[in-house]
Write a protein that holds these residues in place. Structure first.
Motif, short mmCIF file in Angstrom:
data_model
loop_
_atom_site.label_atom_id
_atom_site.label_comp_id
_atom_site.label_asym_id
_atom_site.label_seq_id
_atom_site.Cartn_x
_atom_site.Cartn_y
_atom_site.Cartn_z
N LEU A 301 -31.91 0.23 34.65
CA LEU A 301 -33.01 -0.04 33.73
C LEU A 301 -34.36 0.38 34.31
N ASN A 302 -34.40 0.68 35.60
CA ASN A 302 -35.63 1.18 36.23
C ASN A 302 -35.54 2.71 36.28
N SER A 303 -35.62 3.31 35.10
CA SER A 303 -35.34 4.74 35.00
C SER A 303 -36.02 5.34 33.79
N THR A 304 -35.78 6.62 33.56
CA THR A 304 -36.26 7.32 32.37
C THR A 304 -35.23 8.37 31.99
N ALA A 305 -35.18 8.70 30.72
CA ALA A 305 -34.26 9.73 30.23
C ALA A 305 -35.01 11.05 30.10
N ASP A 306 -34.56 12.07 30.82
CA ASP A 306 -35.12 13.41 30.71
C ASP A 306 -34.33 14.15 29.65
N ALA A 307 -34.87 14.16 28.43
CA ALA A 307 -34.13 14.73 27.30
C ALA A 307 -33.91 16.23 27.46
N GLU A 308 -34.91 16.92 28.01
CA GLU A 308 -34.79 18.38 28.14
C GLU A 308 -33.70 18.75 29.12
N ALA A 309 -33.62 18.04 30.25
CA ALA A 309 -32.59 18.33 31.24
C ALA A 309 -31.29 17.59 30.96
#
Length: 456
Positions: A301-309
Motif C-alpha cells: 500500500l506504500n506504492s504507486t501504479a505506473d500505468a505507462e510501464a
C-alpha cells in the motif's frame, strides 16, 4: 550611471509554469536590497514570496494583483549601480544569482526605504530611463531619497486573499465595516456582503479582468455571473487540487473498506503519555505511528501504479501526507520519513506544517512526494467518508470522529469511545485481502495500543 536590469518571474520548480500575483511588496520608486522579497505569488502548489537578485531602485512593475504570469515574464525593472547614502546599503548590478523562490543570500536584507512622487505608477514608462515615476531625479532630504506618503492608504484587510475575493466579485471594501480588531475586514465580512448583495439584487458580482501594466499576457475573461451566482475561478491551489482529484477519479480503480474500532484504550494511552510530562502528543501523531507500523507489514500500500510501464512501484520509505483544510482550499503537506519518527517528532512536524498551511507559506517540496495519506476528517464532526486517493499514491486511511457509543466490551454492554476507520485503495496494487489485513491491523492497534510495541 545607473543600469536598468529586468527581473523576470523565475523557474519555480516542480514543473510549475505560471503564477498569479497576489500582492506587491514594493512600489515603483522603492529602494530594494539584494534578495529582498518584492512580490507574493500563488502557484498551483503554494503561496510564496519572490526575492529579487538585484539591489537598487524599482523603476517599473509588470502586472496588477490578480494577473497570471508565465515563468520568464518580466516582474520588475531595477536601476542599479548607484550607491544610496544610507538605509539599503550598496546597490549591485551583479545580483546574488539566487532567483529561485524561497532562496537568497545569507545576508539579512536591508530595511526598505519607500520613495514616492505623489501616487506610485506601475508600468514600463520609467524602464528605459534613469527616472523614477517619470519625474526625473528623486529629491533628497537629509541625504536620503524621500517623499510624503499618500493619505489614501489601503483598507485594513486580514489577508491579500480576502482583498482579492472582494475585487473578483466587484465589492468595494471601503463600504464594509470590519468585524475584526480595530475594524479589520475578515473573510466572513466579505462573504456576508456578497450573500446580502445576491439576495437583494443590488449588485451583480463579476469576475473582472485585471489590466496588466505591461505587455505581460492578461488572463482570459470568465463568464459573467448571473444574478444570485458567485463565480470563483478554479486556479492556483484550488485549481491544482481540482485537477488532481479529477485525474485520480479517471485513472485509479479505487475501492473502500471500513471498520468500527474501540478507541478507548488509545485515548487512555495518550492521556497517560501527556500526564508523564514533556511535549504533548497529538492524536494525529499516534494515528500516524500506527499507519507507518501497518505499512511496514503491508508495504504493497506504500506504492504507486505506473500505468505507462504497467508496473507497481513500491517505496521503502514512508512520506506521509495529511489532509489539511485552509482558507486557500485543501492542501496535503507531507511529513518526510514518517516511518523513522517517534510520536513527539511527528507531533512537532504536524504542528509546523499545519501552521505553514494556514499562513500560506508551505513550499512546493512540502506539498509533493507523498507515498501514503492520512485523512482525519473526524475533525469536521463526521463519522465516515470514501475519500478520493491523492494521485499518484495508492491508498488513503480515513479516520472519523471518536464518540461515545454502546459497545460490547469483554462480554458486557458498555459505553466506549468508538471510531470508524476507512481505507480507500488502488485495486491495481493489491487485492481486498491485503487492504483488509492492513485496516484490521490498524484497528487492532487502535483498540490495543500495546500491539505497537512489537514494531517500536
Amino acid at each position: 550611471m545607473a543600469q536598468v536590469l529586468e527581473f523576470k518571474l523565475p523557474d519555480l520548480g516542480e514543473g510549475l509554469t505560471e503564477a498569479e500575483i497576489v500582492r506587491w511588496l514594493v512600489e515603483v520608486g522603492d529602494v530594494v536590497a539584494i534578495d529582498q522579497p518584492v512580490v507574493e505569488v500563488e502557484t498551483a502548489k503554494a503561496m510564496v514570496e519572490v526575492p529579487c537578485p538585484y539591489g537598487g531602485v524599482v523603476t517599473a512593475r509588470y502586472g496588477e494583483e490578480g494577473t497570471e504570469l508565465p515563468v520568464g515574464a518580466p516582474l520588475i525593472t531595477v536601476a542599479v549601480g548607484e550607491r544610496p547614502t544610507s538605509g539599503a546599503g550598496s546597490a549591485s548590478a551583479e545580483g546574488s544569482g539566487n532567483v529561485l523562490v524561497g532562496y537568497g543570500t545569507s545576508e539579512a536584507p536591508a530595511r526598505r526605504r519607500r520613495v514616492r512622487q505623489g501616487r506610485p505608477v506601475s508600468g514600463a514608462s520609467a524602464a528605459g530611463s534613469g527616472e523614477v515615476n517619470g519625474q526625473g531625479a528623486v529629491p533628497a532630504v537629509n541625504g536620503q531619497a524621500a517623499a510624503p506618503e499618500t493619505d489614501d492608504g489601503p483598507v485594513p484587510v486580514i489577508s491579500p486573499l480576502v482583498r482579492r475575493l472582494a475585487r473578483q466579485n466587484g465589492l468595494d471594501l471601503r463600504e464594509l465595516t470590519g468585524s475584526g480588531p480595530d475594524g479589520l475586514i475578515l473573510r466572513a465580512d466579505v462573504e456576508y456582503a456578497l450573500r446580502a448583495a445576491a439576495r437583494s439584487g443590488a449588485a451583480e458580482p463579476q469576475t473582472p479582468v485585471p489590466q496588466p501594466t505591461s505587455t505581460a499576457p492578461a488572463p482570459q475573461p470568465t463568464a459573467t455571473a448571473a444574478p444570485g451566482e458567485i463565480r470563483t475561478p478554479l486556479k492556483g491551489i484550488r485549481g491544482a487540487v481540482a485537477d488532481k482529484l479529477a485525474r485520480s477519479r479517471r485513472e485509479i480503480p479505487d475501492a473502500t473498506c471500513w471498520v468500527d474500532a474501540d478507541a478507548t484504550e488509545l485515548m487512555r494511552a495518550r492521556t497517560a503519555m501527556n500526564a508523564a510530562g514533556g511535549p504533548k502528543i497529538s492524536l494525529l501523531a499516534l494515528l500516524a505511528r500506527i499507519c507507518t507500523a501497518a505499512l511496514a507489514r503491508f508495504p504493497e500500500l506504500n506504492s504507486t501504479a505506473d500505468a505507462e510501464a504497467r508496473e507497481v512501484v513500491q517505496f521503502d520509505r514512508v512520506h506521509l501526507g495529511f489532509a489539511a483544510q485552509t482558507d486557500r482550499g485543501l492542501v496535503v503537506p507531507v511529513v518526510r520519513d514518517a516511518h523513522a519518527r517517534d510520536a513527539e517528532s511527528l507531533t512537532a512536524e504536524f504542528a509546523r506544517l499545519t501552521e505553514a498551511g494556514r499562513t500560506g507559506t508551505l513550499t512546493p517540496a512540502e506539498l509533493t512526494g507523498g507515498t501514503f495519506t492520512l485523512n482525519n476528517y473526524g475533525v469536521f464532526g463526521v463519522d465516515g467518508s470514501t475519500p478520493i486517493i491523492n494521485h499518484p499514491e495508492a491508498a488513503m486511511l480515513g479516520v472519523g470522529r471518536i464518540v461515545p457509543k454502546p459497545w460490547v466490551h469483554e462480554g458486557e454492554l458498555a459505553v466506549r469511545q468508538v471510531v470508524q476507520l476507512s481505507l480507500t485503495f488502488d485495486h491495481r496494487v493489491c487485492d481486498g485481502g491485503t487492504a483488509g489485513g492492513f485496516l484490521r491491523y490498524v484497528a487492532d492497534c487502535v483498540e490495543q495500543p500495546a500491539v505497537l510495541l512489537r514494531t517500536l
